[in-house]
Enzyme design. Sequence first.
Site, PDB file in Angstrom:
ATOM      1  N   SER A 201       0.650  -1.082  -0.147  1.00 46.80           N
ATOM      2  CA  SER A 201      -0.135  -0.013  -0.318  1.00 46.80           C
ATOM      3  C   SER A 201       1.053   1.169  -0.161  1.00 46.80           C
ATOM      4  CB  SER A 201      -0.963   0.147   1.463  1.00 46.80           C
ATOM      5  OG  SER A 201      -1.677   0.683   0.785  1.00 46.80           O
TER       6      SER A 201
ATOM      7  N   ARG B 193     -11.878   6.302   9.996  1.00 48.58           N
ATOM      8  CA  ARG B 193     -11.565   4.667  10.431  1.00 48.58           C
ATOM      9  C   ARG B 193     -11.936   3.888   9.579  1.00 48.58           C
ATOM     10  NH1 ARG B 193      -6.826   1.757   9.679  1.00 48.58           N
ATOM     11  NH2 ARG B 193      -6.709  -0.047  11.095  1.00 48.58           N
TER      12      ARG B 193
ATOM     13  N   ASP C 172      -8.533  -6.653  -4.530  1.00 54.63           N
ATOM     14  CA  ASP C 172      -8.311  -5.633  -3.832  1.00 54.63           C
ATOM     15  C   ASP C 172      -8.444  -4.378  -4.786  1.00 54.63           C
ATOM     16  OD1 ASP C 172      -6.880  -3.345  -2.978  1.00 54.63           O
ATOM     17  OD2 ASP C 172      -5.089  -3.770  -2.869  1.00 54.63           O
TER      18      ASP C 172
ATOM     19  N   HIS D 127      -7.802  -5.375  -0.131  1.00 59.67           N
ATOM     20  CA  HIS D 127      -6.521  -4.357   0.083  1.00 59.67           C
ATOM     21  C   HIS D 127      -5.801  -5.485   1.154  1.00 59.67           C
ATOM     22  CE1 HIS D 127      -3.827  -1.328  -0.030  1.00 59.67           C
ATOM     23  NE2 HIS D 127      -3.745  -0.967   0.721  1.00 59.67           N
ATOM     24  N   ASP D 128      -6.641  -6.197   2.296  1.00 57.72           N
ATOM     25  CA  ASP D 128      -5.875  -5.973   3.214  1.00 57.72           C
ATOM     26  C   ASP D 128      -5.412  -7.863   3.062  1.00 57.72           C
ATOM     27  OD1 ASP D 128      -6.607  -4.679   5.762  1.00 57.72           O
ATOM     28  OD2 ASP D 128      -8.283  -5.684   6.366  1.00 57.72           O
TER      29      ASP D 128
END
Lengths: 199, 375
Positions: free
Chosen positions: B154, B224, B319, B352-353
Amino acid sequence: MVPLTSEVRFDFDVITRWITRGERVLDLGCGDGALLSHLINAREVLGYGIEHDTERMVACIGRGLNVLQIDLEQGLAGFEDGQFDHVIMSLSLQAVHNTEGILDEMLRVGHEAVVSFPNFGYWRHRVSINEGHMPVSDSLPYQWYNTPNVRFFTMADFEQLCEQRGIRILERVAFDEDREITIDPNNYASVAIYRLGRA
Amino acid sequence: MSSPTNIGNVTPSRAHFSEALALKSGGVLPAYDLVYETYGSLNAAKTNAILVCHALSGSHHVAGTYGDDPKSRGWWDNLVGPGKPLDTDKFFVIGVNNLGGCYGSTGPMSINPATGKPWGSQFPFVTVEDWVDSQARLADLLGIDSFAAVLGGSLGGMQALAWTLRHPERVRHGMVIAAAPKLSAENIAFNEVARQAILTDPEFFGGDYYEHGVVPVRGLRLARMIGHITYLSDDAMNDKFGRRLRHGEHRYHFDVEFEIESYLRYQGDKFATFFDANTYLLTTKALDYFDPALAYDGNLNAALAAARARFFIASFSTDWRFSPARSRELMFSLLHNGRHVTYAELDSSAGHDSFLLDDAHYHAALRAYFANIEV
């Protein structure tokens, strides 16, 4: 489709002959990277392999090769015209759906293309069909129900396609196992290797 | 190969840099501290160092634990350790908290020597390139001329890329994972919503909330929550939560009905207790500003011409925050420049994680790549 650990040397030797030192080479469907490794050792090429299968890609990384995980069915979009001296497809053409598209793309991205494939016209395969079964051999090691191959063609078929698509056959070598076949290869050769250019 | 083991307890170090750092924004940091951790040993020739760059909410605490507390395990502990893919028996691994951070390196919470108060709103904008330059000074301090690899996922991947462009002779392998050569408009848009949540929180006080003894918890929490949505995939969210109900029936209220609500609230609440809002703002801006091609009229090929490293690029199928298409863009540009490149486009359901998880194929690819890095 090349088996995971392939050492098809006769195929490699012919291809190596056609590559000059220091070339830029792209190997489509590079499997575990055996050919690319061979070309780097023998010809010091700047080589890249394309491999969609993750385990084979990891095998290439293990050999220290440049490998790109791309699905060939999507063509070579993103690669530039004439970016490579040779674009190679060793024993994978029969496993790609978009045969015409990939041949055009190989000759767009590369100055020349090299393809090898199992010849379905090989006499043992004809015998097998005559006896009522799809051929299974060293060059076609799969059963009809689990083969990754999706296009079934002979050398004659391939040459006809090249003619239709304006693809020039610059050189052709054919083998039965490791024995070179010069007479009636469409009947006596199990594997054919072509060097191609634009007509 | 020994079987993988955990690093065990680690202790951060602090380095002070008294020479001013000129920033891309035009600002200057007169002096600064960087907090960092190291794992493994630097070899005599100092050729086995690997820098791990962190993403938005990460820190220098890449691996290991503090005081035997398993909950304090580093954010990339599954990757880094003896016998792990990034093997600390072979490599000397460094994690650094970025400037502007809130984990000990100089940032908005630090005291501004000019005023004797926290920097707060006065902390200068920092960019990916500024981070790279500050990390380069840490490398100088540790006697590391060139890194065997600089890697990150990232925003960390952007730093790895920037390293290969700003200090091409000092990086042998650039490993850019789940990243992009620049953010898309949609990506900037998500960052902007997150920032607006913080900026409009009544307890933000223009960034000087420290002196009011408050924290813009609500804004930080929302920021968040938005982030978390974009780090997951639709598939992953459906697998994990689906439409599962907290009470087994609809109760027609604004408390938690669906489990996904509970998850987002929990993540938001937790984050708001330890992360600094100014750091969040500055870091998302650093993401937005990153665009090495900007100085080359948008020509990425020209921008990457400076790179000398070999590259490992990876992306993940689900992602959508940093999609595979963006990694391919980077790959093709590196190919244009004749760089050695390996590109892994991995199947993963985790969005994405994924770059933080230990998918077998992903880690096998990393392990094989690290094994071939000569030290």
